[in-house]
Scaffold this motif. Structure first.
Motif, short mmCIF file in Angstrom:
data_model
loop_
_atom_site.label_atom_id
_atom_site.label_comp_id
_atom_site.label_asym_id
_atom_site.label_seq_id
_atom_site.Cartn_x
_atom_site.Cartn_y
_atom_site.Cartn_z
N MET B 71 10.70 1.34 3.27
CA MET B 71 10.63 0.39 2.17
C MET B 71 9.27 0.54 1.50
O MET B 71 8.24 0.66 2.16
CB MET B 71 10.77 -1.01 2.76
N VAL B 73 6.81 -1.33 -1.30
CA VAL B 73 6.52 -2.45 -2.21
C VAL B 73 5.06 -2.38 -2.59
O VAL B 73 4.19 -2.38 -1.71
CB VAL B 73 6.75 -3.82 -1.51
N ASN B 74 4.75 -2.37 -3.88
CA ASN B 74 3.37 -2.39 -4.38
C ASN B 74 2.43 -1.45 -3.62
O ASN B 74 1.34 -1.85 -3.22
CB ASN B 74 2.78 -3.80 -4.30
N ASN B 76 2.60 -0.47 -0.65
CA ASN B 76 2.73 -0.57 0.81
C ASN B 76 4.00 0.14 1.25
O ASN B 76 5.05 -0.03 0.63
CB ASN B 76 2.85 -2.03 1.24
#
Lengths: 204, 205
Positions: B71, B73-74, B76
């Motif tokens: 995954m 996100v931003n 990360n």
């Protein structure tokens, strides 16, 4: 349709190698002469065991629906999700086919299992002769769909494993998930303990 | 017309004693009273079973070693393996859930595939023969608890939930998971339990 049952003829089939062998009524523990698996005309203590697991499952069903299955913590605060609120959230966020799937797996299936096992056990305990074929089919349905209610447990497991980004969001499993897992396990044990041959015993 | 011999059998769900045609005369036999499946045609697909099992074993290792999903996100990135997800449940204090997921997605399929391999290989490796009936027993005990297909659906639901706010990369373990569902389902459909027993007996002789 009538016929002779294995029990009335003193015959028993081995569920490991399918050998049919003779068994007199008095013997308690008999081994299959071919593969030495345990043979029994009926599952031992079927009704008692099955009923105990069913009651345990019914008790766990209440906390499973009241307590949150997971808690999502973000910068804006934390949010609890129960099984029902999770389904509502999915439907509202636009993915209604997925919502329907989760609704089926985590609400319909457990209720159906609890209801069906209650009907099966009650009818056997009342020595009912009503619709034996349909009741056997109901048993097969319970056996087949039982596992699918594990869906929510896996979703929580994966979300808790993946969403652990400290600065943004983290997901923690809740007590509801433990209770829900217990419902799935107890109903599966209840179905495994139930002996569908008891349905047919009172017809002869 | 050829006469087929018939054998006596007993329905496992309604206990009706009945005769079915033996020697694979019919494709599938159902109980005449409750409709339960009694038997189906079994060709001696020993090599077929062995190849499916070897494929399952490779897929099983892949499923447990490689990440399931990643995954983003931003900036990360976070990936998890199957055992990693179980570990994170354990470290969050959900011991009972961790055990449940461990048994249903890792242990049960591994036991099932391991025991099936033992049975199928026993004619070749005489050392395995004495423990064969334990293997058959273990398969029967653990079969209801092997839930790879439900797990797969769980992964898909999770992906849809996460796709709303992150980039998702599917890992090799996910494809392996899909493969195991197919190989195990094919095995189950082609080889009934008593056929396994016949093979294991052949191994002892």
């Amino acid at each position: 349709m009538t016929g002779a049952s294995g029990k009335s003829l003193g015959l028993v089939i081995c569920n490991r190698c399918r050998l049919v062998s003779k068994m007199s009524g008095k013997e308690v523990e008999v081994l299959c002469p071919n593969c030495s698996a345990n043979l029994s005309a009926r599952k031992p203590h079927s009704v008692t065991n099955s009923l105990s697991f069913l009651i345990a499952a019914a008790i766990c069903y209440i906390p499973a629906n009241i307590f949150p299955v997971m808690t999502t913590s973000t910068m804006m605060g934390s949010e609890d999700d129960t099984i029902i609120s999770g389904v509502i959230l999915l439907v509202n966020s636009g993915s209604w086919p997925l919502g329907a799937l989760v609704f089926f797996a985590s609400i319909v299936v457990p209720l159906l299992k609890l209801g069906a096992l209650t009907i099966l056990l009650a009818s056997v305990m009342c020595r009912s002769t009503w619709a034996p074929r349909q009741r056997t089919q109901l048993y097969r349905l319970v056996e087949f769909i039982g596992r699918w209610s594990m869906l929510d447990i896996y979703v929580v497991t994966l979300l808790a494993g993946l969403v652990q980004i400290q600065s943004l969001a983290s997901i923690k499993p809740g007590t509801g998930a433990v209770a829900f897992g217990a419902v799935v396990v107890f109903t599966m044990f209840s179905a495994l303990c139930f002996d569908p041959r008891l349905i047919w015993d009172y017809l002869e | 017309m050829m006469e087929h011999a018939s054998t006596l059998t007993i329905c496992s769900q309604c206990d009706l004693v009945q005769a079915i045609q033996s020697n694979n005369a019919v494709d599938v036999a159902h109980c005449s009273r409750c409709g339960c499946h009694l038997a189906h045609r079994v060709d001696d697909k020993f090599e077929f079973a062995l190849s499916l099992l070897i494929a399952s074993a490779i897929l099983l290792v892949t499923m447990n070693v490689f990440p399931l999903v990643e995954m983003r996100v931003n900036g990360n990135t976070r990936a998890t393996t199957l055992i990693g997800a179980v570990q994170s449940l354990y470290s969050q204090g959900m011991v009972s859930l961790a055990i449940l997921v461990l048994i249903t997605t890792i242990l049960s399929p591994a036991i099932e595939i391991g025991c099936l391999l033992m049975i199928v290989l026993s004619p070749k490796l005489q050392k395995l023969a004495p423990s064969i009936h334990h293997a058959v027993e273990l398969i029967q005990k653990f079969h209801p608890w092997s839930m790879v297909e439900v797990f797969m659906l769980g992964v898909l639901v999770t992906l849809v939930k996460l796709a709303a706010f992150s980039d998702i990369i599917l890992g090799p373990a996910l494809w392996a998971c899909a493969g195991i569902i197919l190989t195990l389902a094919t095995l189950k459909a082609t080889i009934p339990m008593h056929q396994l027993w016949n093979w294991s007996v052949r191994g002892i002789k």
